[in-house]
Design an enzyme around this catalytic site. Structure first.
Site, PDB file in Angstrom:
ATOM      1  CE  LYS A   1     -77.388  24.382  60.817  1.00  0.00           C
ATOM      2  NZ  LYS A   1     -77.408  24.228  59.375  1.00  0.00           N
TER       3      LYS A   1
ATOM      4  CD  GLU B   1     -69.563  11.781  66.331  1.00  0.00           C
ATOM      5  OE1 GLU B   1     -70.587  12.482  66.564  1.00  0.00           O
ATOM      6  OE2 GLU B   1     -69.480  10.993  65.371  1.00  0.00           O
TER       7      GLU B   1
ATOM      8  N   GLY C   1     -73.327  23.503  58.111  1.00  0.00           N
ATOM      9  CA  GLY C   1     -72.181  23.225  58.979  1.00  0.00           C
ATOM     10  C   GLY C   1     -70.851  23.389  58.260  1.00  0.00           C
ATOM     11  NE  ARG C   2     -71.976  20.381  52.730  1.00  0.00           N
ATOM     12  CZ  ARG C   2     -73.154  19.955  53.179  1.00  0.00           C
ATOM     13  NH1 ARG C   2     -73.305  19.621  54.446  1.00  0.00           N
ATOM     14  NH2 ARG C   2     -74.194  19.862  52.367  1.00  0.00           N
TER      15      ARG C   2
ATOM     16  CD  GLU D   1     -71.521  16.739  55.607  1.00  0.00           C
ATOM     17  OE1 GLU D   1     -71.123  15.830  56.356  1.00  0.00           O
ATOM     18  OE2 GLU D   1     -71.664  17.903  56.006  1.00  0.00           O
TER      19      GLU D   1
ATOM     20  CG  HIS E   1     -40.617  12.345  48.529  1.00  0.00           C
ATOM     21  ND1 HIS E   1     -39.471  11.891  47.907  1.00  0.00           N
ATOM     22  CD2 HIS E   1     -40.578  13.691  48.458  1.00  0.00           C
ATOM     23  CE1 HIS E   1     -38.761  12.934  47.504  1.00  0.00           C
ATOM     24  NE2 HIS E   1     -39.416  14.046  47.815  1.00  0.00           N
TER      25      HIS E   1
ATOM     26  CE  LYS F   1     -74.769  12.640  62.181  1.00  0.00           C
ATOM     27  NZ  LYS F   1     -75.350  13.965  62.182  1.00  0.00           N
TER      28      LYS F   1
END
Ligand code: F6P
Length: 541
Positions: free
Chosen positions: A211, A217, A271-272, A357, A388, A509
């Site tokens: 965005k 990253e 963004g999400r 978030e 399990h 950040k």
């Protein structure tokens, strides 16, 4: 009004002091299943196996009304600036306010931001994405040396990765088999190294999905990908192999991506919440424009259900209210998402960001500190793997963990008898076991040795929701995503927090930038003793 002083809140607090037995509720109310289960399209949702009486449900609906959930929904859907700290509208719902007719994406209705209708631009981008997607999928868009593109690598993180990755995986049955998809997110070089090793630059398309186009990253991974590409190809070839999905055209251009190959979106898409935007270009490349249109349609169906259905019958609102009941009145801290479907493997991770978030906040819309719990911890794994691993704690541990069980009636593989019947048997049995438990009397009747009785007893009365899709397809997946998004929205409204900013991710950040300078200089400044020791250890080795 302060949430904890609202009469509806106080009433719920009072109700929470009563023990509620789920099984008993079925005996007391023969209509329980009917009033607590919902059908929408090819989705069935059963919320009857919860520790909630009729009174509790009524009081929760009262709380939703007193919190103006439906007013807030109207405000979101009409493009009001409800993300006040970032001064933005919240309009992911506009991205799916579209229909697909005769090969074109068209608006269903107008949605205004600052007096301007956002729908034409949304459809324009979707139609551009569709043209590109058609070209690439048909082999008309080739790499610089004329070879067909075989691999698509999406470079992004958070909302620019989790959605596309989860959705491409979930809709694997719809994937064009000529194309392979990879997702690189972590700044850990191992992530991109392993993907690039499998790629041939002549046959690879990179999507830089970000965005802001500033995320450390993603930018590092994009630079590494470009350097790798340029070690074998020419600068002029970049245009055929790198495209971008972003809101930031200046940054995209500065990176060297042709703006003709940029698919834009807007700051009012969080963004999400961005998978239905240009960020979903990898999804469209995988499943094609028609299936992508169905995916948007599924969202829209649920969006409209959410907007137009009274609380009592509203699926996202019911899920939200039960979440609030556990979180704020029964002291529950987490909830598990348990997809009994391997294709939904990444679904819990996707909604970990979606939920945590959005509602991981301590400050209200008015800027005050909350005096109650907000967003829960979301976690989960596909069943039966989870059974399990961690189900022991869900069944017999000291913590109460409400679970959402998600499954499909029809599988996409040919092993119905051999596999699917067993999977669904587990899906149903786990919920039954959680609710019913196993009593001392039953154990005695089974001939259980006395000393084992306490260990083998299951108290039961553990809550779950069942979400059953007829099949997993673009429409039902869109519905499922929107269902959880609107649940999160509803909870945010009731908790009076701002669900669409994410200031909490900034500090780490910023500090990473400072620490990186320390590392690069080889001469770290003094931090606290523990931080300094870690830096020195890293620099010495
Ligand atoms: O750090 C959090 C975040 O801002 C998320 O909200 C977002 O989805 C992610 O980073 C990636 O951001 P971008 O798409 O701008 O690279």
């Amino acid at each position: 009004m302060r949430l904890t002083q609202m009469p509806e809140w106080l009433r719920l607090k009072e109700l929470a002091s009563n023990e509620i037995n789920i099984k008993e509720q079925f005996l007391l109310d023969s209509d329980r299943l009917h009033s607590m289960s919902f059908n929408l399209g090819h989705m069935y949702v059963d919320i009857s196996k919860n520790r909630a009486t009729k009174d509790v449900m009524t009081s929760l609906y009262d709380l939703a009304r007193a919190s103006d959930v439906s007013d807030w929904a109207d405000r979101m859907f009409s493009g009001e600036v409800i993300n006040t700290t970032e001064k933005r509208a919240v309009l992911h719902i506009a991205l799916r306010n579209v229909k697909y007719e005769r090969g074109n994406f068209l608006p269903i209705s107008s949605i205004l931001v600052d007096g301007e209708d956002v729908m034409p631009a949304i459809c324009d981008v979707l139609n551009r994405m569709a043209i590109f997607s058609d070209k690439l999928r048909s082999g008309g868009w080739t790499g610089a040396t004329g070879k067909r593109i075989r691999k698509v690598v999406n470079i992004g993180i958070g909302g620019s990765d989790l959605g596309p990755k989860m959705i491409v995986r979930a809709l694997e049955a719809y994937r064009l088999k000529d194309l392979e998809f990879h997702f690189v997110s972590n700044v850990d070089g191992q992530d991109i190294y392993e993907v690039l090793r499998k790629c041939d630059p002549e046959e690879t398309l990179f999507i830089v999905a970000s965005k802001t186009f500033t995320t450390q990253e993603t930018m590092q991974n994009a630079v590494t990908a470009k350097n790798w590409f340029l070690s074998k190809m020419r600068e002029d070839d970049v245009a055929k192999h790198f495209i971008a999905a972003s809101t930031a055209s200046k940054e995209v251009s500065a990176f060297g991506i042709d703006l003709d190959n940029m698919f834009p979106f807007w700051d009012w898409v969080g963004g999400r919440y961005s998978s239905p935007s240009a960020i979903g270009i990898s999804i469209m490349l995988s499943i094609g424009k028609e299936a992508f249109a169905e995916f948007l349609h599924g969202h829209h169906l649920m969006d409209q259900h959410f907007l137009n259905t009274p609380a009592e019958k509203n699926i996202p609102i019911n899920l939200a209210l039960l979440g609030i009941w556990y979180n704020n009145f029964l002291g529950v801290e987490t909830m598990a998402m348990l997809p009994y479907d391997q294709r939904l493997e990444r679904f819990p991770a996707y909604f970990q960001q979606g939920d945590m978030e959005s509602n991981g906040k301590t400050i209200t819309r008015e800027g005050e500190r909350v005096d109650y719990q907000t967003g829960p911890i979301i976690w989960g794994e596909p069943g039966t793997n989870g059974q399990h691993a961690f189900y022991q704690l869900i069944h017999q541990g000291t913590k109460l963990i409400p679970c959402d069980f998600i499954a499909c009636v029809n599988p996409a593989h040919p092993y119905r008898k051999e596999h699917h019947d067993k999977l669904i048997a587990n899906f149903i049995a786990q919920q039954e076991a959680l609710m019913n438990g196993k009593s001392k009397e039953q154990l005695i009747a089974d001939g259980c040795p006395e000393e084992l009785i306490p260990h083998k007893t299951f108290d039961g009365n553990r809550p779950s929701n069942a979400i059953l899709l007829q099949e997993l397809n673009p429409v039902t997946l869109g519905m499922l995503i929107s269902m959880y998004e609107q649940k999160i929205f509803t909870q945010g409204v009731i908790w009076q927090v701002l669900s669409f900013d994410q200031w909490g991710v900034q500090l780490g950040k910023e500090l990473a930038g400072v620490i990186l300078k320390d590392i690069e200089s080889g001469n770290p400044k003094e931090h606290d003793p523990s931080t300094t020791a870690l830096l020195k250890k890293y620099l010495k080795d």
